[in-house]
Write an enzyme that holds these catalytic residues in place. Sequence first.
Site, PDB file in Angstrom:
ATOM      1  N   PRO A  49       0.824  -1.219   0.000  1.00 16.62           N
ATOM      2  CA  PRO A  49       0.000   0.000   0.000  1.00 16.62           C
ATOM      3  C   PRO A  49       0.856   1.266   0.000  1.00 16.62           C
ATOM      4  O   PRO A  49       0.352   2.344  -0.312  1.00 16.62           O
ATOM      5  CB  PRO A  49      -0.843  -0.107   1.276  1.00 16.62           C
ATOM      6  N   GLU A  87       1.270  -6.438   9.309  1.00 18.68           N
ATOM      7  CA  GLU A  87       1.447  -4.980   9.193  1.00 18.68           C
ATOM      8  C   GLU A  87       2.433  -4.607   8.094  1.00 18.68           C
ATOM      9  O   GLU A  87       2.402  -3.496   7.571  1.00 18.68           O
ATOM     10  CB  GLU A  87       1.890  -4.374  10.520  1.00 18.68           C
ATOM     11  N   ARG A 146      -1.931 -10.917 -20.324  1.00 14.23           N
ATOM     12  CA  ARG A 146      -2.708 -10.538 -21.516  1.00 14.23           C
ATOM     13  C   ARG A 146      -1.887  -9.761 -22.526  1.00 14.23           C
ATOM     14  O   ARG A 146      -2.240  -9.696 -23.695  1.00 14.23           O
ATOM     15  CB  ARG A 146      -3.911  -9.668 -21.106  1.00 14.23           C
ATOM     16  N   ASP A 181      -7.632  -3.098 -26.774  1.00 13.40           N
ATOM     17  CA  ASP A 181      -8.145  -2.860 -25.426  1.00 13.40           C
ATOM     18  C   ASP A 181      -8.373  -1.383 -25.183  1.00 13.40           C
ATOM     19  O   ASP A 181      -7.589  -0.554 -25.613  1.00 13.40           O
ATOM     20  CB  ASP A 181      -7.138  -3.350 -24.375  1.00 13.40           C
TER      21      ASP A 181
HETATM   22  C1  9D3 Z   1      -2.315   0.266   9.387  1.00 13.26           C
HETATM   23  C2  9D3 Z   1      -1.652   0.739   8.180  1.00 13.26           C
HETATM   24  N1  9D3 Z   1      -1.850  -0.105   6.987  1.00 13.26           N
HETATM   25  C3  9D3 Z   1      -0.988   0.443   5.911  1.00 13.26           C
HETATM   26  C4  9D3 Z   1      -1.753   1.296   4.967  1.00 13.26           C
HETATM   27  C5  9D3 Z   1      -1.489  -1.486   7.254  1.00 13.26           C
HETATM   28  C6  9D3 Z   1      -1.568  -2.390   6.093  1.00 13.26           C
HETATM   29  C7  9D3 Z   1      -2.711  -2.462   5.305  1.00 13.26           C
HETATM   30  C8  9D3 Z   1      -2.773  -3.379   4.269  1.00 13.26           C
HETATM   31  C9  9D3 Z   1      -0.516  -3.212   5.826  1.00 13.26           C
HETATM   32  C10 9D3 Z   1      -0.598  -4.124   4.792  1.00 13.26           C
HETATM   33  C11 9D3 Z   1      -1.743  -4.212   4.031  1.00 13.26           C
HETATM   34  C12 9D3 Z   1      -1.840  -5.222   2.991  1.00 13.26           C
HETATM   35  N2  9D3 Z   1      -1.939  -4.663   1.653  1.00 13.26           N
HETATM   36  C13 9D3 Z   1      -1.135  -5.037   0.674  1.00 13.26           C
HETATM   37  O1  9D3 Z   1      -0.275  -5.867   0.895  1.00 13.26           O
HETATM   38  C14 9D3 Z   1      -1.233  -4.404  -0.622  1.00 13.26           C
HETATM   39  C15 9D3 Z   1      -2.145  -3.421  -1.129  1.00 13.26           C
HETATM   40  C16 9D3 Z   1      -3.250  -2.745  -0.524  1.00 13.26           C
HETATM   41  O2  9D3 Z   1      -3.638  -2.937   0.637  1.00 13.26           O
HETATM   42  N3  9D3 Z   1      -3.917  -1.827  -1.283  1.00 13.26           N
HETATM   43  C17 9D3 Z   1      -3.578  -1.554  -2.579  1.00 13.26           C
HETATM   44  N4  9D3 Z   1      -2.560  -2.158  -3.171  1.00 13.26           N
HETATM   45  C18 9D3 Z   1      -1.868  -3.079  -2.434  1.00 13.26           C
HETATM   46  S1  9D3 Z   1      -0.546  -3.912  -3.003  1.00 13.26           S
HETATM   47  C19 9D3 Z   1      -0.323  -4.747  -1.600  1.00 13.26           C
END
Ligand code: 9D3
Length: 258
Positions: free
Chosen positions: A91, A118, A156, A171
């Site tokens: 994220p 986390e 793809r 596309d």
């Molecule tokens: C409490 C803070 N969070 C961070 C924003 C904790 C957290 C949330 C979600 C830690 C890891 C995750 C897991 N998410 C992913 O691994 C992830 C992800 C996503 O949550 N949203 C958009 N793209 C991606 S790519 C990997």
Amino acid sequence: MGKRVAVVTLFPEMVETVVRHGVTARAVERGLLELRCWNPRHYALDPHRRTDDRPYGGGAGMVMMYQPLRAAIVAARRMLGGDSRSIHLSPQGRRIEHADMVRLAKGPDLLLLCGRYEGIDERLIEAEIDDEISLGDYVLSGGELAAMVVIDALTRLLPGVLGNEESAAEDSFSQGILDCPHFTRPEEIEGRRVPGVLLSGDHGAVSRWRLKQSLGRTWQRRPDLLARRRLQPLERDLLKEYIGESAEDSESKGTKPG
Ligand code: 9D3
């Protein structure tokens, strides 16, 4: 030899399902894509095979440990070509779009690292990861679904995966605009008729109508896409027509804003 993608994940069964169906399954059958998963749990040293531990500094949640991830990555890299790219799905990553999928499809073999809990000990990212990418600003439970999205989208785009009919160049996102509406039989459903032009047999009129719908829907729903695309003279005219007709529509329905 096809593109090789290695995924480091605590949930390999989940990621492997992306190549069990449809276009991605066919790509693997034809040798255009090779997918393998590596579970850090198999590389954990302690008897409980732990891959997570408590965060330094305290707080809620757990952090994925350096050692099992590093060992899984080393094992995964042995499957990949000499030149490969390692990507952490996160994220905190840069948000990716169609152009990034094109780049990933054209580029070297990939190692995708999926986080859970986390997050991952930052020193592992610093030492082993080339790039961090995100799907968008919403919270997933881990990187696996994001890795599956990347695998599906880039497969793809690999040469030979799609037939000429469905060709990736056609596309909507390669064109930078949204797709037009689609219809199939029957001609009428509860008073809703298929647009007449699609039954006319006039291929030129059909393709103008489709382009106009694509441009119009993009203007209504994704003005950000139009803002970054230069319109051809024909496209300008078609969009003007669409906008004119949509103003008439909202006037006659009394739904005109203001
Ligand atoms: C409490 C803070 N969070 C961070 C924003 C904790 C957290 C949330 C979600 C830690 C890891 C995750 C897991 N998410 C992913 O691994 C992830 C992800 C996503 O949550 N949203 C958009 N793209 C991606 S790519 C990997």
